[in-house]
Design a protein around this motif. Structure first.
Motif, PDB file in Angstrom:
ATOM      1  N   VAL A   1      59.000  61.106  45.290  1.00 37.80           N
ATOM      2  CA  VAL A   1      58.473  61.640  46.524  1.00 37.80           C
ATOM      3  C   VAL A   1      59.207  62.967  46.574  1.00 37.80           C
ATOM      4  O   VAL A   1      60.309  63.337  45.935  1.00 37.80           O
ATOM      5  CB  VAL A   1      59.102  60.738  47.754  1.00 37.80           C
ATOM      6  CG1 VAL A   1      58.958  61.755  49.143  1.00 37.80           C
ATOM      7  CG2 VAL A   1      58.463  59.551  47.756  1.00 37.80           C
ATOM      8  N   ALA A   2      58.224  64.061  46.929  1.00 36.72           N
ATOM      9  CA  ALA A   2      58.721  65.331  46.995  1.00 36.72           C
ATOM     10  C   ALA A   2      58.976  65.835  48.386  1.00 36.72           C
ATOM     11  O   ALA A   2      58.226  65.528  49.225  1.00 36.72           O
ATOM     12  CB  ALA A   2      57.722  66.293  46.267  1.00 36.72           C
ATOM     13  N   LEU A   3      60.239  66.320  48.602  1.00 36.82           N
ATOM     14  CA  LEU A   3      60.598  67.180  49.856  1.00 36.82           C
ATOM     15  C   LEU A   3      60.489  68.542  49.619  1.00 36.82           C
ATOM     16  O   LEU A   3      60.858  69.113  48.755  1.00 36.82           O
ATOM     17  CB  LEU A   3      61.772  66.841  50.347  1.00 36.82           C
ATOM     18  CG  LEU A   3      62.437  65.079  50.688  1.00 36.82           C
ATOM     19  CD1 LEU A   3      63.754  65.078  50.857  1.00 36.82           C
ATOM     20  CD2 LEU A   3      61.317  64.455  51.481  1.00 36.82           C
ATOM     21  N   SER A   4      59.618  69.196  50.452  1.00 38.01           N
ATOM     22  CA  SER A   4      59.216  70.582  50.375  1.00 38.01           C
ATOM     23  C   SER A   4      59.398  71.487  51.586  1.00 38.01           C
ATOM     24  O   SER A   4      59.321  70.581  52.806  1.00 38.01           O
ATOM     25  CB  SER A   4      57.985  71.064  49.758  1.00 38.01           C
ATOM     26  OG  SER A   4      56.829  70.518  50.573  1.00 38.01           O
TER      27      SER A   4
ATOM     28  N   PRO B   1      54.159  83.026  52.693  1.00 36.83           N
ATOM     29  CA  PRO B   1      53.337  83.673  51.441  1.00 36.83           C
ATOM     30  C   PRO B   1      53.408  83.067  50.150  1.00 36.83           C
ATOM     31  O   PRO B   1      52.607  83.193  49.383  1.00 36.83           O
ATOM     32  CB  PRO B   1      53.500  85.086  51.548  1.00 36.83           C
ATOM     33  CG  PRO B   1      54.013  85.338  52.930  1.00 36.83           C
ATOM     34  CD  PRO B   1      54.853  84.270  53.254  1.00 36.83           C
ATOM     35  N   ALA B   2      54.750  82.672  49.978  1.00 33.61           N
ATOM     36  CA  ALA B   2      55.161  82.079  48.558  1.00 33.61           C
ATOM     37  C   ALA B   2      54.591  80.762  48.421  1.00 33.61           C
ATOM     38  O   ALA B   2      54.542  79.818  47.400  1.00 33.61           O
ATOM     39  CB  ALA B   2      56.773  81.984  48.480  1.00 33.61           C
ATOM     40  N   GLY B   3      54.126  79.911  49.485  1.00 29.25           N
ATOM     41  CA  GLY B   3      53.521  78.593  49.326  1.00 29.25           C
ATOM     42  C   GLY B   3      54.756  77.869  49.695  1.00 29.25           C
ATOM     43  O   GLY B   3      55.839  77.957  50.247  1.00 29.25           O
TER      44      GLY B   3
END
Length: 112
Positions: A68-71, A76-78
């Motif tokens: 699992v990724a937490l973001s 603008p950088a995504g």
């Protein structure tokens, strides 16, 4: 997403709970007593569990299998990766202490 209360917890799920930092020093019998309060959540690849700024439901999660990724939204950088989680990792615990909106997006990288 499939959510269902556990009828009986397989050994791998029980073992994953015992490996988490939060539960690591709690007696195995006490962890077993907590199991009925947990729910199993199954995610497909790229499926979101929650999105940044969602109303927090107070749920805390443990990765049993998969990744699992937490973001966070980086404008603008995504998306900005905050953490990559593997089996035994616990996340979402901030919700137990702070009832504000989710601070990250949680998404399965592989079936989890």
């Amino acid at each position: 997403m499939t959510v269902s209360p556990p009828a009986s917890w397989p050994q791998d799920e029980h073992a994953a709970l015992l490996r988490t930092g939060l539960l690591q020093n709690i007696a195995e019998a006490d962890v077993a007593a907590l199991l009925p309060s947990f729910q199993r959540v199954t995610l497909r690849r790229d499926q979101e569990l929650f999105h940044q700024d969602d109303v927090d439901d107070g749920a805390v999660y443990v990765v049993v299998e998969g990744r699992v990724a937490l973001s966070r939204d980086g404008g603008p950088a995504g998306s900005l990766l905050q953490a990559l989680l593997s089996p035994g990792d616990l996340f979402g615990e901030l919700s137990a202490f702070d009832p504000g909106p989710r601070t990250t997006t949680g998404k399965a990288l592989v079936p989890s």
